[in-house]
Design an enzyme around this catalytic site. Structure first.
Site, short mmCIF file in Angstrom:
data_model
loop_
_atom_site.label_atom_id
_atom_site.label_comp_id
_atom_site.label_asym_id
_atom_site.label_seq_id
_atom_site.Cartn_x
_atom_site.Cartn_y
_atom_site.Cartn_z
N TYR A 136 0.74 -1.23 0.07
CA TYR A 136 0.02 -0.11 -0.06
C TYR A 136 1.06 1.42 -0.08
O TYR A 136 0.48 2.16 -0.22
CB TYR A 136 -1.08 0.01 1.24
CG TYR A 136 -2.22 -0.84 1.12
CD1 TYR A 136 -1.98 -2.41 1.03
CD2 TYR A 136 -3.45 -0.44 0.84
CE1 TYR A 136 -3.13 -3.10 1.19
CE2 TYR A 136 -4.36 -1.19 0.97
CZ TYR A 136 -4.25 -2.53 1.02
OH TYR A 136 -5.32 -3.32 0.74
N LYS A 187 4.16 -14.70 3.63
CA LYS A 187 4.31 -15.53 2.48
C LYS A 187 6.13 -15.83 2.19
O LYS A 187 6.75 -15.43 1.34
CB LYS A 187 3.80 -14.98 1.22
CG LYS A 187 3.66 -16.01 0.07
CD LYS A 187 2.98 -17.26 0.35
CE LYS A 187 2.84 -18.08 -0.77
NZ LYS A 187 2.47 -19.21 -0.61
N ASP A 220 -1.45 -18.30 2.95
CA ASP A 220 -2.34 -19.67 2.16
C ASP A 220 -3.03 -20.61 3.33
O ASP A 220 -4.23 -20.72 3.19
CB ASP A 220 -1.95 -20.30 1.10
CG ASP A 220 -0.54 -20.86 1.20
OD1 ASP A 220 0.15 -20.47 2.19
OD2 ASP A 220 0.11 -21.59 0.58
N ASP A 244 -5.89 -7.18 4.84
CA ASP A 244 -7.04 -6.66 4.05
C ASP A 244 -7.93 -7.77 3.75
O ASP A 244 -9.14 -8.04 3.91
CB ASP A 244 -6.80 -5.75 3.07
CG ASP A 244 -7.68 -5.48 2.00
OD1 ASP A 244 -8.72 -5.01 2.78
OD2 ASP A 244 -7.75 -5.50 1.00
N ASP A 248 -11.82 -9.73 5.26
CA ASP A 248 -12.90 -9.94 4.68
C ASP A 248 -13.32 -11.46 4.75
O ASP A 248 -14.42 -11.60 4.84
CB ASP A 248 -12.77 -9.59 3.12
CG ASP A 248 -13.42 -8.28 2.75
OD1 ASP A 248 -13.27 -7.50 3.36
OD2 ASP A 248 -13.93 -8.07 1.64
C1 IPM Z 1 -10.37 -1.78 3.52
C2 IPM Z 1 -10.57 -1.28 2.44
C3 IPM Z 1 -9.27 -0.61 1.76
C4 IPM Z 1 -7.96 -1.27 1.87
C5 IPM Z 1 -9.43 0.07 0.13
C6 IPM Z 1 -10.73 0.71 -0.11
C7 IPM Z 1 -8.30 0.69 -0.32
O1 IPM Z 1 -10.69 -2.37 1.45
O2 IPM Z 1 -10.37 -0.87 4.40
O3 IPM Z 1 -10.44 -2.80 4.04
O4 IPM Z 1 -7.65 -1.91 1.23
O5 IPM Z 1 -7.68 -0.89 3.00
MN MN Z 2 -10.93 -4.40 2.50
#
Ligand code: IPM
Ligand code: MN
Ligand code: NAD
Length: 354
Positions: A136, A187, A220, A244, A248
């Site tokens: 990032y 990784k 992984d 990130d 999710d």
């Molecule tokens: C998050 C989002 C952001 C990230 C994006 C919008 C850049 O996915 O906060 O999880 O990857 O950090």
């Molecule tokens: Mn995210």
């Protein structure tokens, strides 16, 4: 008096943040928590209107005056280059050096856990995502763009200081919160240079925390184990990109993106402004339908209370949110039939009169 900057942002961001603001206002009026709510008009609409992304004077005022920022989401198809979002989001995460993105993964009800044979007690861990470097960092570029010989590069930046402080923050959190195990994930089998640094730092820092069970999993394998048996995890520490992705996945384990909250902070500077955001994005398909789940944002408000020292309010709010979810008083993503506003009403209705 705590000053809180409020940024709805894009898509469903303003819809869910409006619910967070209702709850903040309720605690201000009924529980005497002194809050100064500062509404900022920032996001894609503003950018398209006058080109403003994240002005220096606003950034300075947030840093100098605010205890917290409550941010909805950023991302709008009309700004495909993501310029405004990068300036605002990374302007705060990087600009305020909020290196720990703390994402609790906890299921509020058994019914939210999607895995066969698993219940809420199996999903309860915290991800420490490095928040200021990695892929990032924005180092890279494109060469011969648009030609068959194009080269596109983003460098994975890992500094000794950056890795060490996030690994230490994860162990310190485990110690302070009675968590027994820390998993570090990288990784390093493929990324020998960048992630071997994580291995070395982890081997050093774990010695300072002999009572904590320190484990390593390649990313992984971590994804595999999270689905196979989430109950083995307490604290996970990893880099920006893996954090990130894995949060999710974690959101899916706890009931979906509609219920996943996060805070970005600098553990060495607890007095510094903290950034509270749902893990989800701007969910363009849900805009204007009144179906966006406000729970992630309400859990951010509970985290905000906790982090700002209002423990009782944090517990009261989180208990009410969990009770509403258990009672099925939810938006359609959690199989309920309430609206965004209706869910907040159901939560507020559970607070003791005051
Ligand atoms: C998050 C989002 C952001 C990230 C994006 C919008 C850049 O996915 O906060 O999880 O990857 O950090
Ligand atoms: Mn995210
Ligand atoms: P998303 O999180 O917006 O949506 C993913 C899925 O989850 C969709 O099906 C969506 O409908 C659902 N969802 C998300 N939030 C929900 C909620 N509160 N209630 C019910 N359902 C919800 O991710 P995406 O579609 O990949 O991204 C959309 C935009 O948001 C993109 O521009 C992306 O860059 C941006 N984004 C921003 C942030 C942030 O600001 N922190 C985080 C993630 C994505």
């Amino acid at each position: 008096m705590k000053k809180i900057a409020i940024i709805g942002g894009d898509g469903i961001g303003p819809e869910v943040i409006a619910e967070g603001v209702r709850v903040l206002a309720w605690f201000r009026a009924r529980r005497g928590i002194e809050l100064d709510l500062w509404h900022l008009d920032l996001g894609a609409e503003r950018f398209l209107r006058d080109g403003t992304t994240f002005p220096d004077d606003v950034k300075r005022a947030i840093s100098d005056e605010c205890a917290a920022v409550l941010l909805g989401a950023l991302g709008d198809a009309r700004v495909p280059g993501f310029e405004h979002a990068r300036d605002i989001l990374f302007g705060m995460r990087f600009g305020f050096d909020l290196y720990a993105n703390v994402r609790p993964i906890r299921a509020l009800a058994d019914s939210l856990v999607p895995l066969r044979g698993r219940s809420a007690k199996d999903v309860d861990f915290v991800v420490f995502r490095e928040n200021t470097e990695g892929i990032y960092a924005g180092i890279g570029g494109q060469l011969r763009r648009g030609t068959p010989d194009e080269i596109a590069i983003n460098e994975d930046i890992n500094t000794r200081k950056g890795v060490e402080r996030i690994v230490r923050a994860a162990f310190a959190y485990a110690r302070q919160n009675g968590r027994q195990r820390v998993h570090m994930s990288d990784k390093s089998n493929a990324m020998r240079a960048a992630h071997e640094l994580w291995q070395r730092v982890f081997a050093e820092v774990r010695c300072e925390y002999p009572e904590i069970d320190a484990q390593h999993l390649y990313i992984d394998a971590l994804c595999y184990e999270l689905v196979r048996d989430p109950s083995q995890f307490d604290v996970i520490v990893t880099n920006n990109l893996f954090g990130d992705i894995v949060t999710d996945l974690g959101a899916a384990l706890q009931g979906g993106l509609g219920v996943a909250a996060s805070v970005s902070l600098n553990p060495e500077h607890p007095e510094r402004v903290k950034l509270f955001e749902p893990v989800h994005g701007s969910a363009p398909k849900l805009v204007g339908l009144g179906q966006a789940n406000p729970v992630a944002t309400l859990l951010c408000v509970a985290l905000l209370f906790e982090e700002l020292g209002f423990r009782e309010a944090a517990v009261e709010l989180e208990t009410a949110i969990a009770a509403a979810v258990v009672a099925g008083e939810t938006t359609p993503d959690l199989a309920g039939s309430l609206s965004t506003r209706g869910v907040t009403d159901a939560v507020i209705a559970r607070f003791a009169p005051g």
